[in-house]
Write an enzyme that holds these catalytic residues in place. Sequence first.
Site, PDB file in Angstrom:
ATOM      1  N   ASP A  65       7.717   0.376 -13.516  1.00  0.00           N
ATOM      2  CA  ASP A  65       6.879  -0.832 -13.426  1.00  0.00           C
ATOM      3  C   ASP A  65       6.007  -0.971 -14.665  1.00  0.00           C
ATOM      4  OD1 ASP A  65       7.954  -1.340 -10.927  1.00  0.00           O
ATOM      5  OD2 ASP A  65       6.418  -0.158  -9.910  1.00  0.00           O
ATOM      6  N   MET A 100       0.880  -1.162   0.000  1.00  0.00           N
ATOM      7  CA  MET A 100       0.000   0.000   0.000  1.00  0.00           C
ATOM      8  C   MET A 100       0.922   1.216   0.000  1.00  0.00           C
ATOM      9  SD  MET A 100      -3.053   1.016  -0.199  1.00  0.00           S
ATOM     10  CE  MET A 100      -4.319  -0.083   0.429  1.00  0.00           C
TER      11      MET A 100
END
Length: 296
Positions: A245, A12
Site C-alpha cells: 500500500d 480496522m
Amino acid sequence: MNKVLVVGSINMDLVVEAGKFPAPGETLLGQRFSTFPGGKGANQAVAARRLGARVAMIGCVGGDAFGRELLGLLEKEGIDTRFVRTAEGISTGVAAITVSQAENSIVVVPGANHALSPADIQAAESAFAEADLVLCQLEIPLETVEAAAMLAERHDKPFILNPAPAMPLPEGLRARTALVTPNEHELSILSSLPDSQWQRQLALHPERILMTRGSDGAWFAGSDGELHHQSAFKVTPVDTTGAGDTFNGALAAFWGRDLAELARLACAASALSVTRAGAQGGMPTREELDAFLGSR
Ligand code: RIB
C-alpha cells in the site's frame, strides 16, 4: 504535488503477534494484540498524504465505533473524507491479521466496504473532476471499481489499479487502467498464467504493469519491451503489512515522473514502511523519505 483520489476500503486491523503461524486446528499463545487503522484504500490514501499529496477518499464505513474512529484518523491525516459514507446497520470492515517474524497472513471481512456502490461513485463526480489521478484496489465491489474507472476516463484522469486481492479483470477495466501494480502472485491470477511467466507478461504490456516482488524490489518493461529492475532497499523489517500500500500511495503521490524514478521512490517508501508495526505505522513523510534516500 498531485491531487490524488483514492477509491477503496477502510478497515480496522485486529493484529496478533505470534512466534509462528498456527497450523489448521492448532491453538497457539501469542505475544500481543493491537488494533491499527488499515484497509488497502485507507492505507494508500495515508501513504500518499504523508508524502505530501493532497488526497481525497471515496469509501464506506459502518455506523459503529470502528467506523467513527477510522474516519477521525483519516481526517487527522489531512485527507478529504467528504465522500466517505457511513452506512448505518453494517459493520465497518475488519482484517484479522497474524504477524510472525515480520510476515503476515490476513483475513478480511469487508462489511461496509462492500456497500460502496456505483451510485457512491456518481455522487462523488466533483472529486474526479478535481483530481490529477485516481487510485483504486479490489477490496470494494468490482462494479464500483469499474464505475470509478469509467468516471476517471470521462474526466481524462489516469486510473491506477492495485489489483489486490487479485481476481480476473474485465477487459473494459483493463483497457481503462493506465498502470496496474500486482505482485507476482496477483499477476498470475490476472493473466491466468503460472507465476513463472511474469517476465513474458511484463514484456507484453510495456509501461502498463509495475510488478512488486517483495525483497526483490519492482519490475516493469520499458517502451522497448526491455525489462527494468529496481532493487529493494535493505532494512530490518518489523511488520510487512501495508508495504504494498505504501508502494502504491507513493506512486500516486509522485505520479508524472518516469516509471524508473517512480519505482525507486515507491520501493524506498515501502522499505521504510516495514520498519514499524501496523500498516500505517511506518509510512514515511516526504522528509523521512528524502533523508533515507540521501543516506543511501
Ligand atoms: O494491505 C494491507 C491491508 O490489507 C491491511 O491493512 C488490511 O486491512 C487489509 O485490507
